[in-house]
Motif scaffolding. Structure first.
Motif, PDB file in Angstrom:
ATOM      1  N   PRO A  99       0.806  -1.227   0.000  1.00  0.00           N
ATOM      2  CA  PRO A  99       0.000   0.000   0.000  1.00  0.00           C
ATOM      3  C   PRO A  99       0.834   1.269   0.000  1.00  0.00           C
ATOM      4  CG  PRO A  99      -0.859  -1.580   1.575  1.00  0.00           C
ATOM      5  CD  PRO A  99       0.454  -2.123   1.103  1.00  0.00           C
ATOM      6  N   ARG A 100       1.972   1.234   0.688  1.00  0.00           N
ATOM      7  CA  ARG A 100       2.818   2.425   0.709  1.00  0.00           C
ATOM      8  C   ARG A 100       3.346   2.756  -0.680  1.00  0.00           C
ATOM      9  NH1 ARG A 100       7.318   2.177   5.201  1.00  0.00           N
ATOM     10  NH2 ARG A 100       5.369   1.892   6.355  1.00  0.00           N
ATOM     11  N   LEU A 101       3.757   1.741  -1.412  1.00  0.00           N
ATOM     12  CA  LEU A 101       4.266   1.965  -2.763  1.00  0.00           C
ATOM     13  C   LEU A 101       3.167   2.471  -3.698  1.00  0.00           C
ATOM     14  CD1 LEU A 101       6.560  -1.174  -3.198  1.00  0.00           C
ATOM     15  CD2 LEU A 101       7.288   1.190  -2.847  1.00  0.00           C
ATOM     16  N   LEU A 102       1.977   1.893  -3.591  1.00  0.00           N
ATOM     17  CA  LEU A 102       0.905   2.287  -4.496  1.00  0.00           C
ATOM     18  C   LEU A 102       0.373   3.689  -4.195  1.00  0.00           C
ATOM     19  CD1 LEU A 102      -1.167  -1.011  -4.907  1.00  0.00           C
ATOM     20  CD2 LEU A 102       0.183   0.171  -6.633  1.00  0.00           C
ATOM     21  N   THR A 103       0.276   4.047  -2.927  1.00  0.00           N
ATOM     22  CA  THR A 103      -0.238   5.378  -2.599  1.00  0.00           C
ATOM     23  C   THR A 103       0.756   6.477  -2.954  1.00  0.00           C
ATOM     24  OG1 THR A 103       0.553   5.034  -0.323  1.00  0.00           O
ATOM     25  CG2 THR A 103      -1.784   4.612  -0.768  1.00  0.00           C
ATOM     26  N   ARG A 104       2.039   6.146  -3.019  1.00  0.00           N
ATOM     27  CA  ARG A 104       3.048   7.146  -3.367  1.00  0.00           C
ATOM     28  C   ARG A 104       3.398   7.156  -4.852  1.00  0.00           C
ATOM     29  NH1 ARG A 104       7.513   6.511   1.548  1.00  0.00           N
ATOM     30  NH2 ARG A 104       6.101   7.076   3.264  1.00  0.00           N
ATOM     31  N   ALA A 105       2.912   6.190  -5.600  1.00  0.00           N
ATOM     32  CA  ALA A 105       3.263   6.099  -7.022  1.00  0.00           C
ATOM     33  C   ALA A 105       2.661   7.268  -7.799  1.00  0.00           C
ATOM     34  CB  ALA A 105       2.775   4.770  -7.592  1.00  0.00           C
ATOM     35  N   ARG A 106       3.449   7.855  -8.680  1.00  0.00           N
ATOM     36  CA  ARG A 106       3.005   9.009  -9.459  1.00  0.00           C
ATOM     37  C   ARG A 106       2.207   8.606 -10.694  1.00  0.00           C
ATOM     38  NH1 ARG A 106       8.309  13.067  -9.439  1.00  0.00           N
ATOM     39  NH2 ARG A 106       8.439  13.336  -7.162  1.00  0.00           N
ATOM     40  N   TRP A 107       2.322   7.346 -11.094  1.00  0.00           N
ATOM     41  CA  TRP A 107       1.653   6.912 -12.318  1.00  0.00           C
ATOM     42  C   TRP A 107       0.178   6.568 -12.100  1.00  0.00           C
ATOM     43  CZ3 TRP A 107      -0.520   2.134 -11.924  1.00  0.00           C
ATOM     44  CH2 TRP A 107      -0.016   1.276 -10.945  1.00  0.00           C
ATOM     45  N   ARG A 131      -2.472   8.630 -13.833  1.00  0.00           N
ATOM     46  CA  ARG A 131      -2.434   8.516 -15.289  1.00  0.00           C
ATOM     47  C   ARG A 131      -3.009   7.191 -15.772  1.00  0.00           C
ATOM     48  NH1 ARG A 131       3.647  10.071 -16.916  1.00  0.00           N
ATOM     49  NH2 ARG A 131       2.811   9.605 -19.005  1.00  0.00           N
ATOM     50  N   GLU A 132      -2.994   6.190 -14.915  1.00  0.00           N
ATOM     51  CA  GLU A 132      -3.489   4.859 -15.277  1.00  0.00           C
ATOM     52  C   GLU A 132      -4.373   4.313 -14.157  1.00  0.00           C
ATOM     53  OE1 GLU A 132      -3.185   3.372 -18.069  1.00  0.00           O
ATOM     54  OE2 GLU A 132      -1.690   4.663 -19.026  1.00  0.00           O
ATOM     55  N   PRO A 133      -5.562   4.886 -13.954  1.00  0.00           N
ATOM     56  CA  PRO A 133      -6.406   4.426 -12.838  1.00  0.00           C
ATOM     57  C   PRO A 133      -6.877   2.983 -12.983  1.00  0.00           C
ATOM     58  CG  PRO A 133      -7.597   5.968 -14.235  1.00  0.00           C
ATOM     59  CD  PRO A 133      -6.176   6.003 -14.683  1.00  0.00           C
ATOM     60  N   VAL A 134      -7.131   2.528 -14.205  1.00  0.00           N
ATOM     61  CA  VAL A 134      -7.574   1.143 -14.391  1.00  0.00           C
ATOM     62  C   VAL A 134      -6.451   0.181 -14.000  1.00  0.00           C
ATOM     63  CG1 VAL A 134      -8.372  -0.551 -16.064  1.00  0.00           C
ATOM     64  CG2 VAL A 134      -9.210   1.799 -16.187  1.00  0.00           C
ATOM     65  N   LEU A 135      -5.243   0.492 -14.406  1.00  0.00           N
ATOM     66  CA  LEU A 135      -4.102  -0.339 -14.034  1.00  0.00           C
ATOM     67  C   LEU A 135      -3.865  -0.297 -12.526  1.00  0.00           C
ATOM     68  CD1 LEU A 135      -1.761  -2.127 -14.887  1.00  0.00           C
ATOM     69  CD2 LEU A 135      -0.443  -0.068 -15.425  1.00  0.00           C
ATOM     70  N   ALA A 136      -4.069   0.872 -11.927  1.00  0.00           N
ATOM     71  CA  ALA A 136      -3.913   0.983 -10.470  1.00  0.00           C
ATOM     72  C   ALA A 136      -4.957   0.143  -9.738  1.00  0.00           C
ATOM     73  CB  ALA A 136      -4.014   2.445 -10.047  1.00  0.00           C
ATOM     74  N   LEU A 137      -6.179   0.131 -10.248  1.00  0.00           N
ATOM     75  CA  LEU A 137      -7.209  -0.733  -9.657  1.00  0.00           C
ATOM     76  C   LEU A 137      -6.808  -2.199  -9.749  1.00  0.00           C
ATOM     77  CD1 LEU A 137     -10.478   0.950 -10.980  1.00  0.00           C
ATOM     78  CD2 LEU A 137      -9.780   0.757  -8.584  1.00  0.00           C
ATOM     79  N   TRP A 138      -6.248  -2.594 -10.883  1.00  0.00           N
ATOM     80  CA  TRP A 138      -5.772  -3.973 -11.051  1.00  0.00           C
ATOM     81  C   TRP A 138      -4.659  -4.287 -10.054  1.00  0.00           C
ATOM     82  CZ3 TRP A 138      -6.108  -8.753 -12.626  1.00  0.00           C
ATOM     83  CH2 TRP A 138      -4.957  -9.494 -12.889  1.00  0.00           C
ATOM     84  N   ALA A 139      -3.735  -3.348  -9.869  1.00  0.00           N
ATOM     85  CA  ALA A 139      -2.633  -3.570  -8.930  1.00  0.00           C
ATOM     86  C   ALA A 139      -3.150  -3.711  -7.499  1.00  0.00           C
ATOM     87  CB  ALA A 139      -1.628  -2.418  -9.030  1.00  0.00           C
ATOM     88  N   TRP A 140      -4.114  -2.876  -7.115  1.00  0.00           N
ATOM     89  CA  TRP A 140      -4.681  -2.978  -5.767  1.00  0.00           C
ATOM     90  C   TRP A 140      -5.397  -4.308  -5.569  1.00  0.00           C
ATOM     91  CZ3 TRP A 140      -4.011  -0.752  -1.288  1.00  0.00           C
ATOM     92  CH2 TRP A 140      -3.487   0.546  -1.220  1.00  0.00           C
TER      93      TRP A 140
END
Length: 313
Positions: A19-27, A30-39
């Motif tokens: 969670p720390r890496l994902l909340t601080r990621a700058r990308w 720009r890629e909310p669908v990919l971020a949802l997949w990562a979460w």
């Protein structure tokens, strides 16, 4: 390290560092669908670590279950999973992890029932209060979807997902928005329905309510609530333009005060994001992020099967 402690350490590492890496990621924006997949991969990996750990401790707590689990396995595989715990400790660990599983299932069931009851109640209210949007307005409904007008001076637009999905707009929105802006607002809500964002929100809410002290589930809930809105914004912007989507977003939320709830407090940032229009990440970068999420999801399985694979070699 034995497989059981390794699974627990991996689950703890994923639940804290991920969670720390994902909340601080700058990308992410720009890629909310990919971020949802990562979460989703991260949370599934944490749950998988707990589930596999429960399964392994159960083989020590109840040897009959262990024999059933390894039924048909080659010689030497079962002995490779001997855990360094006595039976009382194994029983306690299994019951503790099982309680977590039961609590998760119970919270998810309660959340789904509540959401269905709320959706049915709102659909009954809409049926009683508002007619269906007449044809010829310039907004063509898609299959399995109903457009409904609700008389209200405040400009609003929202969706009721489900088998009989409904997109709802108020008369204030019809008056305030241009045809293109109204189409963008409906495309935003249609994006929520098509992507089944309500399912994801229900799972996130269930995990957060089931384990209120777990930071990973709390962040998952808050980040999913933000990312699904960004993803729906992008879905509308691709079809009707960023400017029309941004204007619709401003007009539909103009009546809210600065002290509004968190999702509405994100509106200025969402508008700025639409107007700035940062390009998507390169394809290679997206593929690497997708592969990283898959590695996190597959790591618990690889760790759990490692002793058996070593025994076969």
């Amino acid at each position: 390290m034995n497989v059981l402690p390794a699974l627990l350490v991996l689950g703890l590492l994923l639940a804290t560092a991920g969670p720390r890496l994902l909340t601080r990621a700058r990308w992410v924006e720009r890629e909310p669908v990919l971020a949802l997949w990562a979460w989703q991969c991260l949370v599934a990996a944490v749950l998988l670590c707990c589930g596999l750990a429960m399964l392994l401790t159960g083989t020590v707590a109840w040897p009959e279950a262990g024999r059933l689990l390894f039924l048909g396995a080659p010689h030497g595989v079962e002995s490779a999973y001997r855990l360094p715990f006595t039976r009382p400790w194994a029983v306690a660990g299994t019951l503790l992890l099982a309680c977590g599983g039961v609590r998760t299932a119970g919270a998810l069931t309660a959340e789904v029932r509540f959401a269905r009851a709320l959706r049915r109640r709102r659909q009954r209210e809409l049926t009683a209060r508002a007619p269906e949007l007449p044809p010829g307005l310039g907004l063509r409904p898609v299959s399995g979807e109903r457009l409904v007008v609700l008389e209200n001076a405040q400009p609003r637009a929202w969706s009721l997902p489900g088998p009989d999905a409904r997109l709802v707009v108020t008369t204030g929105a019809l008056t305030r928005l241009s045809d293109r802006e109204l189409a963008a607002a409906l495309a935003h809500e249609r994006g929520h329905v098509r992507a089944r964002h309500h399912w994801l929100m229900q799972c996130a809410e269930a995990l957060n309510s089931g384990f209120p002290g777990a930071r990973v589930f709390g962040l998952f809930r808050s980040q999913v609530g933000r990312l699904v809105e960004l993803a729906a914004d992008d879905s509308a912007a691709r079809r009707h333009g960023r400017l029309a989507t941004a204007i619709a977003l401003v007009e539909l939320n103009a009546a809210h005060s600065p002290s509004c709830p968190a999702p509405l407090a994100e509106v200025p940032r969402r508008v700025d994001r639409l107007l700035i229009g940062e390009p998507r990440l390169p394809v290679g970068h997206r593929l690497r992020l997708t592969a990283t999420a898959l590695v996190a999801l597959g790591a618990p399985l690889l760790l759990a099967f490692a002793p058996g694979l070593r025994a076969l070699l």
